[in-house]
Design a protein around this motif. Structure first.
Motif, PDB file in Angstrom:
ATOM      1  N   ASN A 192       0.840  -1.199   0.000  1.00  0.00           N
ATOM      2  CA  ASN A 192       0.000   0.000   0.000  1.00  0.00           C
ATOM      3  C   ASN A 192       0.875   1.249   0.000  1.00  0.00           C
ATOM      4  O   ASN A 192       1.662   1.470   0.921  1.00  0.00           O
ATOM      5  CB  ASN A 192      -0.911  -0.015   1.225  1.00  0.00           C
ATOM      6  CG  ASN A 192      -1.945   1.087   1.208  1.00  0.00           C
ATOM      7  OD1 ASN A 192      -1.987   1.903   0.283  1.00  0.00           O
ATOM      8  ND2 ASN A 192      -2.786   1.124   2.229  1.00  0.00           N
ATOM      9  N   ALA A 195       1.003   3.347   3.107  1.00  0.00           N
ATOM     10  CA  ALA A 195       1.505   2.737   4.346  1.00  0.00           C
ATOM     11  C   ALA A 195       2.157   3.781   5.237  1.00  0.00           C
ATOM     12  O   ALA A 195       2.987   4.565   4.774  1.00  0.00           O
ATOM     13  CB  ALA A 195       2.503   1.631   4.006  1.00  0.00           C
ATOM     14  N   LYS A 236     -12.440  -5.540   1.490  1.00  0.00           N
ATOM     15  CA  LYS A 236     -11.047  -5.097   1.587  1.00  0.00           C
ATOM     16  C   LYS A 236     -10.527  -5.423   2.979  1.00  0.00           C
ATOM     17  O   LYS A 236     -11.273  -5.379   3.967  1.00  0.00           O
ATOM     18  CB  LYS A 236     -10.921  -3.597   1.297  1.00  0.00           C
ATOM     19  CG  LYS A 236     -11.789  -2.711   2.171  1.00  0.00           C
ATOM     20  CD  LYS A 236     -11.741  -1.256   1.724  1.00  0.00           C
ATOM     21  CE  LYS A 236     -12.650  -0.397   2.613  1.00  0.00           C
ATOM     22  NZ  LYS A 236     -12.638   1.031   2.213  1.00  0.00           N
ATOM     23  N   TYR A 237      -9.237  -5.774   3.048  1.00  0.00           N
ATOM     24  CA  TYR A 237      -8.639  -6.191   4.309  1.00  0.00           C
ATOM     25  C   TYR A 237      -7.245  -5.599   4.456  1.00  0.00           C
ATOM     26  O   TYR A 237      -6.539  -5.385   3.468  1.00  0.00           O
ATOM     27  CB  TYR A 237      -8.503  -7.715   4.378  1.00  0.00           C
ATOM     28  CG  TYR A 237      -9.795  -8.484   4.253  1.00  0.00           C
ATOM     29  CD1 TYR A 237     -10.617  -8.689   5.355  1.00  0.00           C
ATOM     30  CD2 TYR A 237     -10.180  -9.017   3.029  1.00  0.00           C
ATOM     31  CE1 TYR A 237     -11.801  -9.406   5.243  1.00  0.00           C
ATOM     32  CE2 TYR A 237     -11.357  -9.735   2.899  1.00  0.00           C
ATOM     33  CZ  TYR A 237     -12.164  -9.932   4.008  1.00  0.00           C
ATOM     34  OH  TYR A 237     -13.331 -10.646   3.887  1.00  0.00           O
ATOM     35  N   SER A 238      -6.838  -5.391   5.711  1.00  0.00           N
ATOM     36  CA  SER A 238      -5.462  -5.028   6.024  1.00  0.00           C
ATOM     37  C   SER A 238      -4.642  -6.304   6.195  1.00  0.00           C
ATOM     38  O   SER A 238      -5.088  -7.238   6.858  1.00  0.00           O
ATOM     39  CB  SER A 238      -5.391  -4.212   7.315  1.00  0.00           C
ATOM     40  OG  SER A 238      -6.161  -3.040   7.236  1.00  0.00           O
ATOM     41  N   PHE A 240      -1.984  -7.167   8.154  1.00  0.00           N
ATOM     42  CA  PHE A 240      -1.154  -6.773   9.287  1.00  0.00           C
ATOM     43  C   PHE A 240       0.157  -7.562   9.323  1.00  0.00           C
ATOM     44  O   PHE A 240       1.190  -7.056   9.748  1.00  0.00           O
ATOM     45  CB  PHE A 240      -1.909  -6.985  10.603  1.00  0.00           C
ATOM     46  CG  PHE A 240      -2.993  -5.979  10.861  1.00  0.00           C
ATOM     47  CD1 PHE A 240      -2.688  -4.724  11.351  1.00  0.00           C
ATOM     48  CD2 PHE A 240      -4.319  -6.298  10.624  1.00  0.00           C
ATOM     49  CE1 PHE A 240      -3.686  -3.786  11.605  1.00  0.00           C
ATOM     50  CE2 PHE A 240      -5.326  -5.374  10.867  1.00  0.00           C
ATOM     51  CZ  PHE A 240      -5.006  -4.114  11.354  1.00  0.00           C
ATOM     52  N   THR A 273      -3.295   1.669  11.610  1.00  0.00           N
ATOM     53  CA  THR A 273      -4.102   0.856  10.707  1.00  0.00           C
ATOM     54  C   THR A 273      -5.316   0.292  11.418  1.00  0.00           C
ATOM     55  O   THR A 273      -6.403   0.196  10.843  1.00  0.00           O
ATOM     56  CB  THR A 273      -3.254  -0.290  10.114  1.00  0.00           C
ATOM     57  OG1 THR A 273      -2.120   0.257   9.454  1.00  0.00           O
ATOM     58  CG2 THR A 273      -4.063  -1.110   9.121  1.00  0.00           C
ATOM     59  N   PRO A 278      -7.970  -0.525   6.134  1.00  0.00           N
ATOM     60  CA  PRO A 278      -7.099  -0.924   5.029  1.00  0.00           C
ATOM     61  C   PRO A 278      -6.563   0.225   4.177  1.00  0.00           C
ATOM     62  O   PRO A 278      -5.529   0.063   3.525  1.00  0.00           O
ATOM     63  CB  PRO A 278      -7.993  -1.850   4.186  1.00  0.00           C
ATOM     64  CG  PRO A 278      -9.020  -2.348   5.139  1.00  0.00           C
ATOM     65  CD  PRO A 278      -9.267  -1.224   6.092  1.00  0.00           C
ATOM     66  N   SER A 281      -3.118   0.608   5.482  1.00  0.00           N
ATOM     67  CA  SER A 281      -2.372  -0.562   5.956  1.00  0.00           C
ATOM     68  C   SER A 281      -1.068  -0.693   5.186  1.00  0.00           C
ATOM     69  O   SER A 281      -0.894  -0.111   4.115  1.00  0.00           O
ATOM     70  CB  SER A 281      -3.208  -1.825   5.789  1.00  0.00           C
ATOM     71  OG  SER A 281      -3.559  -2.017   4.434  1.00  0.00           O
ATOM     72  N   SER A 282      -0.149  -1.471   5.714  1.00  0.00           N
ATOM     73  CA  SER A 282       1.141  -1.679   5.061  1.00  0.00           C
ATOM     74  C   SER A 282       0.956  -2.381   3.719  1.00  0.00           C
ATOM     75  O   SER A 282       1.564  -2.017   2.716  1.00  0.00           O
ATOM     76  CB  SER A 282       2.063  -2.506   5.957  1.00  0.00           C
ATOM     77  OG  SER A 282       3.351  -2.607   5.399  1.00  0.00           O
ATOM     78  N   LEU A 284      -2.469  -4.316   1.436  1.00  0.00           N
ATOM     79  CA  LEU A 284      -3.921  -4.457   1.465  1.00  0.00           C
ATOM     80  C   LEU A 284      -4.362  -5.552   0.516  1.00  0.00           C
ATOM     81  O   LEU A 284      -3.698  -5.854  -0.476  1.00  0.00           O
ATOM     82  CB  LEU A 284      -4.608  -3.134   1.146  1.00  0.00           C
ATOM     83  CG  LEU A 284      -4.354  -2.454  -0.205  1.00  0.00           C
ATOM     84  CD1 LEU A 284      -5.403  -2.871  -1.222  1.00  0.00           C
ATOM     85  CD2 LEU A 284      -4.387  -0.936  -0.048  1.00  0.00           C
TER      86      LEU A 284
END
Length: 292
Positions: A192, A195, A236-238, A240, A273, A278, A281-282, A284
């Motif tokens: 991302n 981030a 959509k999701y992060s 982690f 985050t 997301p 997030s770092s 995604l």
């Protein structure tokens, strides 16, 4: 080297964004990222599809590393195992079983994992040496999507950190349209650009990874690319689990000061985050379906 237009808006109105070197070598060659007027950041000019393979040969490139067993390699494989189970759970929460095409699947670890769970699996990767490896090939392997027949339909197509490596994006999405079942789902995971840790490490931010990473997406630009090519984001999701690895890989050295900084950045990025989701997030993950 080839010069391209923006893959999202199609224009060539861009300005220099940042100049980078290859983090895996001591070569003095530099690479230019540009920022389009539509706010998409990408590598331009870039090695063409024939030249790029030489930049994946380094033993330091973890996704293709099957020999080294140092601390970094062990960490990468541990995170990979955790992530594969996380990916599997996300998939079966929507599609309990079926067929999956993994595009850019490297050495086939995810393909092996999915096949062990009873899925019918095809792995595509034009650089991987999986055909010559000793892993249990309980899946089909192809170098090129052209080998697959249009009537062959998949319930799930995945691109785990591979979209940013693919030269011909138009051909990719044309292939996806033909190969994905109308009720199937497309899953794309990318680093991302938004981030939080990018601002702390600047030129050393590992996901820049020039020249292997050709594009740098945030959720907005990824959504624009998907909609342009006939896909709607439904979830959509992060990711982690990617963030500590990205931070540690971005460290310029391993002094006590840098270790303390990394600890603070990891804590800050995780909490940030967790609060905003997301979009920042770092890495995604998006889940898409064909547009109606």
């Amino acid at each position: 080297m080839e010069i391209i237009h923006c893959i999202i808006c199609g224009k060539s109105n861009s300005v220099p964004f940042i100049t980078l070197s290859d983090r895996l070598t001591d070569n003095v060659q530099t690479f230019q990222l540009v920022k389009c007027e539509c706010n998409f950041v990408y590598l331009n000019p870039r090695p063409d599809s024939q030249q790029i393979s030489s930049y994946y040969q380094s033993s330091k490139y973890d996704p293709h590393n099957t020999i080294n067993n140092d601390g970094w390699a062990k960490m990468y494989r541990f995170i990979q195992q955790v992530t594969m189970r996380w990916k599997y759970n996300k998939i079966v929460s929507i599609k309990p079983s079926g067929s999956v095409l993994d595009i850019g699947g490297g050495n086939g670890e995810f393909a092996v994992f999915m096949a062990s769970k009873g899925w019918s699996v095809v792995l595509q990767d034009n650089i991987s040496e999986v055909a010559n490896s000793n892993i249990d090939k309980n899946f089909e392997f192809v170098k090129d999507l052209r080998i697959l027949k249009d009537e062959q339909k998949f319930d799930v197509i995945t691109l785990w950190h591979s979209l940013e490596h693919i030269h011909n994006i138009k051909y990719l999405f044309d292939s996806l349209h033909n190969l994905l079942d109308d009720s199937g789902m497309l899953m794309i995971a990318v680093p991302n650009f938004n981030a939080p840790e990018r601002s702390f490490y600047k030129h050393n931010w590992a996901p820049y990874d020039a020249p292997r990473h050709l594009y740098h997406f945030n959720l907005d630009r990824l959504n624009a690319l998907c909609r342009k090519n006939g896909y709607d984001i439904i979830q959509k999701y992060s990711l982690f689990q990617d963030m500590p690895y990205n931070v540690l890989l971005s460290m310029p050295n391993y002094s006590l000061l840098q270790i303390l900084k990394a600890s603070c950045v990891i804590a800050y990025s995780f909490l940030y985050t967790l609060c905003v989701g997301p979009n920042f997030s770092s890495s995604l993950l998006i889940v898409c379906k064909k547009s109606l």
